[in-house]
Design a protein around this motif. Structure first.
Motif, mmCIF file in Angstrom:
data_model
loop_
_atom_site.group_PDB
_atom_site.id
_atom_site.type_symbol
_atom_site.label_atom_id
_atom_site.label_comp_id
_atom_site.label_asym_id
_atom_site.label_seq_id
_atom_site.Cartn_x
_atom_site.Cartn_y
_atom_site.Cartn_z
ATOM 1 N N PRO A 1 -3.569 5.689 -8.891
ATOM 2 C CA PRO A 1 -3.246 4.433 -8.833
ATOM 3 C C PRO A 1 -4.444 3.367 -9.160
ATOM 4 C CG PRO A 1 -3.360 4.989 -6.725
ATOM 5 C CD PRO A 1 -3.641 6.169 -7.537
ATOM 6 N N GLY A 2 -4.241 2.207 -9.520
ATOM 7 C CA GLY A 2 -5.495 1.292 -9.774
ATOM 8 C C GLY A 2 -5.084 -0.101 -10.146
ATOM 9 N N PHE B 1 3.726 -0.129 -11.053
ATOM 10 C CA PHE B 1 4.477 -0.023 -9.616
ATOM 11 C C PHE B 1 4.335 -1.310 -8.966
ATOM 12 C CE2 PHE B 1 1.378 0.809 -6.054
ATOM 13 C CZ PHE B 1 0.180 0.916 -6.768
ATOM 14 N N GLY C 1 5.273 -3.053 -4.805
ATOM 15 C CA GLY C 1 5.613 -2.699 -3.568
ATOM 16 C C GLY C 1 4.534 -1.662 -3.072
ATOM 17 N N ARG D 1 -7.584 9.508 -6.159
ATOM 18 C CA ARG D 1 -8.601 8.399 -6.034
ATOM 19 C C ARG D 1 -9.927 8.778 -6.229
ATOM 20 N NH1 ARG D 1 -7.303 3.185 -6.645
ATOM 21 N NH2 ARG D 1 -9.031 2.340 -5.086
ATOM 22 N N MET E 1 -3.589 4.742 6.103
ATOM 23 C CA MET E 1 -2.226 4.195 6.098
ATOM 24 C C MET E 1 -1.135 4.723 5.360
ATOM 25 S SD MET E 1 -0.581 1.497 7.239
ATOM 26 C CE MET E 1 -1.694 0.282 7.958
ATOM 27 N N ASN E 2 -1.363 5.081 4.101
ATOM 28 C CA ASN E 2 -0.483 5.873 3.202
ATOM 29 C C ASN E 2 0.059 7.188 3.983
ATOM 30 O OD1 ASN E 2 -0.508 4.098 1.374
ATOM 31 N ND2 ASN E 2 -2.333 5.091 -0.052
HETATM 32 O O1 PNS Z 1 -8.190 -0.175 -8.523
HETATM 33 P P1 PNS Z 1 -7.992 -0.782 -7.244
HETATM 34 O O2 PNS Z 1 -7.784 -2.347 -7.230
HETATM 35 O O3 PNS Z 1 -8.994 -0.126 -6.124
HETATM 36 O O4 PNS Z 1 -6.487 -0.123 -6.833
HETATM 37 C C1 PNS Z 1 -6.044 -0.426 -5.412
HETATM 38 C C2 PNS Z 1 -4.716 -0.029 -5.118
HETATM 39 C C3 PNS Z 1 -3.900 -0.354 -6.384
HETATM 40 C C4 PNS Z 1 -4.817 1.670 -5.060
HETATM 41 C C5 PNS Z 1 -4.122 -0.551 -3.916
HETATM 42 O O5 PNS Z 1 -4.326 -1.615 -3.840
HETATM 43 C C6 PNS Z 1 -2.582 -0.163 -3.518
HETATM 44 O O6 PNS Z 1 -2.026 1.067 -3.429
HETATM 45 N N1 PNS Z 1 -1.624 -1.110 -3.736
HETATM 46 C C7 PNS Z 1 -0.377 -1.002 -3.368
HETATM 47 C C8 PNS Z 1 0.190 -1.509 -2.070
HETATM 48 C C9 PNS Z 1 0.031 -0.581 -0.973
HETATM 49 O O7 PNS Z 1 0.772 0.474 -1.051
HETATM 50 N N2 PNS Z 1 -0.422 -1.045 0.129
HETATM 51 C C10 PNS Z 1 -0.481 -0.213 1.329
HETATM 52 C C11 PNS Z 1 -1.646 1.113 1.276
HETATM 53 S S1 PNS Z 1 -3.024 0.657 1.928
#
Ligand code: PNS
Length: 168
Positions: free
Chosen positions: A13-14, A75, A77, A93, A110-111
């Motif tokens: 993800p990103g 995605f 949420g 990651r 957290m995840n």
């Molecule tokens: O490229 P980035 O901006 O470092 O990616 C950050 C990302 C997308 C991995 C993170 O913001 C994310 O997973 N957002 C989704 C919302 C979420 O699940 N938040 C709780 C987990 S901490």
């Protein structure tokens, strides 16, 4: 005892605003470790993006066209909910420097709390890319610096269309 799934699916993800050669390096290496890698662009980020989600997905699709087991998606949420929806048990990651570690640790923990069956796996950025970020690429480009070799050619082309280089 839990066993390894027959088909290992990972989410990478990103924001990818835009994709850099650092992201691509991670995709190349990550795609060799799993059966399917889903590169997932975050929708509705708090950050003000330069490119729309659709544009970022287009650039990603062009860049990963040569990888048979890589797909591009987006995605909204919670990331772990998207992972569950896609039957993915891994989140991939990249870590560039120690400074990335704290945020990545927070997210991974957290995840894990949200969905213990989804594991975060980190790959170290290649040394050639350890300084590279989408934000730096945009800044350097805006100020007239040379970004060739840092992003795919199609991304450089789109940056030229989108950003007016500032004159001193
Ligand atoms: O490229 P980035 O901006 O470092 O990616 C950050 C990302 C997308 C991995 C993170 O913001 C994310 O997973 N957002 C989704 C919302 C979420 O699940 N938040 C709780 C987990 S901490």
């Amino acid at each position: 005892m839990n066993s390894k799934p027959a088909h290992v699916v990972a989410i990478y993800p990103g924001s990818f605003d835009p994709i850099t050669n650092g992201h691509l390096d991670l995709i190349a290496r990550g795609s060799k470790l799993v059966d399917r890698l889903i590169v997932a662009v975050l929708q509705n980020s708090e950050k003000q993006p330069l490119f729309t989600v659709e544009e970022r997905m287009e650039m990603l699709c062009e860049a990963v066209a040569g990888y048979a087991n890589v797909e591009v998606s987006s995605f909204g949420g919670l990331l772990v909910d998207f992972a569950a929806e896609r039957n993915a048990h891994l989140i991939l990651r990249g870590i560039r420097a120690i400074s990335d570690y704290e945020f990545e640790l927070q997210m991974a923990l957290m995840n894990r709390r949200l969905r213990p069956d989804v594991e975060t796996v980190f790959l170290m950025a290649g040394e050639a890319h350890s300084f590279l970020s989408s934000r730096l690429v945009k800044d350097v480009f805006r100020l007239g610096g040379n970004i060739s070799g840092l992003v795919p050619a199609s991304v450089e082309r789109r940056l030229k269309e989108r950003i007016t280089v500032e004159e001193n």
